[in-house]
Design an enzyme around this catalytic site. Sequence first.
Site, PDB file in Angstrom:
ATOM      1  N   THR A   1      49.930  42.157  38.965  1.00 49.64           N
ATOM      2  CA  THR A   1      48.925  42.105  40.030  1.00 49.64           C
ATOM      3  C   THR A   1      47.722  42.940  39.587  1.00 49.64           C
ATOM      4  OG1 THR A   1      50.164  43.834  41.200  1.00 49.64           O
ATOM      5  CG2 THR A   1      50.490  41.560  41.921  1.00 49.64           C
TER       6      THR A   1
ATOM      7  N   LYS B   1      56.592  44.905  36.455  1.00 48.98           N
ATOM      8  CA  LYS B   1      55.207  45.073  36.865  1.00 48.98           C
ATOM      9  C   LYS B   1      55.140  46.285  37.767  1.00 48.98           C
ATOM     10  CE  LYS B   1      53.384  44.048  40.293  1.00 48.98           C
ATOM     11  NZ  LYS B   1      52.935  44.813  41.530  1.00 48.98           N
TER      12      LYS B   1
ATOM     13  N   THR C   1      55.635  49.974  44.149  1.00 52.08           N
ATOM     14  CA  THR C   1      55.374  48.545  44.041  1.00 52.08           C
ATOM     15  C   THR C   1      55.691  48.123  42.618  1.00 52.08           C
ATOM     16  OG1 THR C   1      53.677  48.648  45.708  1.00 52.08           O
ATOM     17  CG2 THR C   1      53.715  46.697  44.373  1.00 52.08           C
TER      18      THR C   1
ATOM     19  N   GLU D   1      46.969  52.555  38.649  1.00 51.55           N
ATOM     20  CA  GLU D   1      45.678  51.991  39.016  1.00 51.55           C
ATOM     21  C   GLU D   1      44.545  52.978  38.727  1.00 51.55           C
ATOM     22  OE1 GLU D   1      46.984  48.822  42.460  1.00 51.55           O
ATOM     23  OE2 GLU D   1      46.277  50.794  43.072  1.00 51.55           O
TER      24      GLU D   1
ATOM     25  N   ASN E   1      41.525  49.903  45.232  1.00 51.70           N
ATOM     26  CA  ASN E   1      42.220  49.744  46.505  1.00 51.70           C
ATOM     27  C   ASN E   1      41.294  49.575  47.698  1.00 51.70           C
ATOM     28  OD1 ASN E   1      45.278  50.043  46.127  1.00 51.70           O
ATOM     29  ND2 ASN E   1      44.407  51.576  44.773  1.00 51.70           N
TER      30      ASN E   1
ATOM     31  N   THR F   1      40.343  41.504  48.755  1.00 52.36           N
ATOM     32  CA  THR F   1      39.245  40.595  48.484  1.00 52.36           C
ATOM     33  C   THR F   1      38.881  40.509  47.009  1.00 52.36           C
ATOM     34  OG1 THR F   1      37.686  42.381  48.967  1.00 52.36           O
ATOM     35  CG2 THR F   1      38.234  40.899  50.752  1.00 52.36           C
TER      36      THR F   1
END
Length: 402
Positions: free
Chosen positions: A148, A174, A185, A271, A397, A402
């Site tokens: 992702t 992942k 996650t 991230e 984040n 979007t």
Amino acid sequence: MKIIEGGVCAAKGFKAGAMRCGIRKSHTKKDLAMILSDCVCNASAVYTTNRVKASPILLTKEHLADGKAQAVIVNSGNANACAPFGMENARRQAKAGARALGVSEENVIVASTGVIGQTLPVEAIEAHAGEMEMKYDNSLVAAEAIMTTDTKVKTIAVEFDVDGTTCHIGGICKGSGMIHPNMGTMLCFITTDCAVSSEMIRKALLFNVKRTFNRVTVDGDTSTNDMCTVLANGMAGNAEITAEDPAYEAFREALQTVMQDLARKIAADGEGASKLMTCTVKGAKDEETAEVLAKSIAGSSLTKAAMFGSDANWGRVLCAMGYSGAEFNTEKVLVEFASKEGSIAVCEDGRGLDFDEDLAKKILSQDEVEINVTLQEGSGSATCWGCDLTYDYVKINGDYRT
């Protein structure tokens, strides 16, 4: 034991495949993957500790109640968590995978990752799963399809010996954000041709997840979809492992190698992260105390921010230890920072040392840094993995949906 190529296809009898079926908005990224064993496997899994669990988690728990599985179907782009028709769509996804692969629906593990709260467009899976090409050397495309916000593919495989029989174990996973101890996650799929009972798989999995995936933190959030599964088809031909004997120890060690490597890769790919942060606490009164302390340091936003700035602010480390809830002697703490550029002690006996700030900055400017804490209370030790906290984390984040 040696590192080999192949990921989830390194073990005998495992195929994988991936495709774009239309779940994600992107017109180029693959969003559906499947893994298939030539025969039914002994299997086990561990799941998120979040009380809010996605429908694929609940369905997979049902399917693995007998300790058997033969295939995995996993999508990215939609978590099917807290979503309308969640269980119905998870079951439809399982049926689509079973139909495409020619296996029993009850032997299909279902997993999803992506945005929470949106209805899974399961019709896209049903329409296209049967078109997927499954091959014995296809692990990489499956690893790509489950990504992702990940920026790097995460895969590993090893070869190991069990009573003179050569066995293989490999995995893909992942995970990049919403990562915190007790899993984050992350989705992880591990396959092996070693013959091992479901009970012994579960014992080894629980032992190792505590020391690998449950010691990774990126941002303090624990997700709704986390899952780590192990499938063993026994095609290597060794006598089935059914007890905690030397054969079991060999399997458990190989499994730990795979899981620890993937855990480190998740932390390094946090991230927005610019560096992997490894935190080790040793000399604690027991392993549990060391783990609590290491997790607190690795999860501290202020420590992570200091690492981003290559700032040897050891006070952040002691502060995180102090609010961890663990008992330790604050006046017997040694803190050192290290990397490939060397090591430097910055705090001893709970007090700051005079140290070379320029050298410390050089050490902390590397893409892999260590925070090493030594106590004087026992032999307990633990290592946790995290990453620095950068501006890009908020950017990623802030507009995730979007």
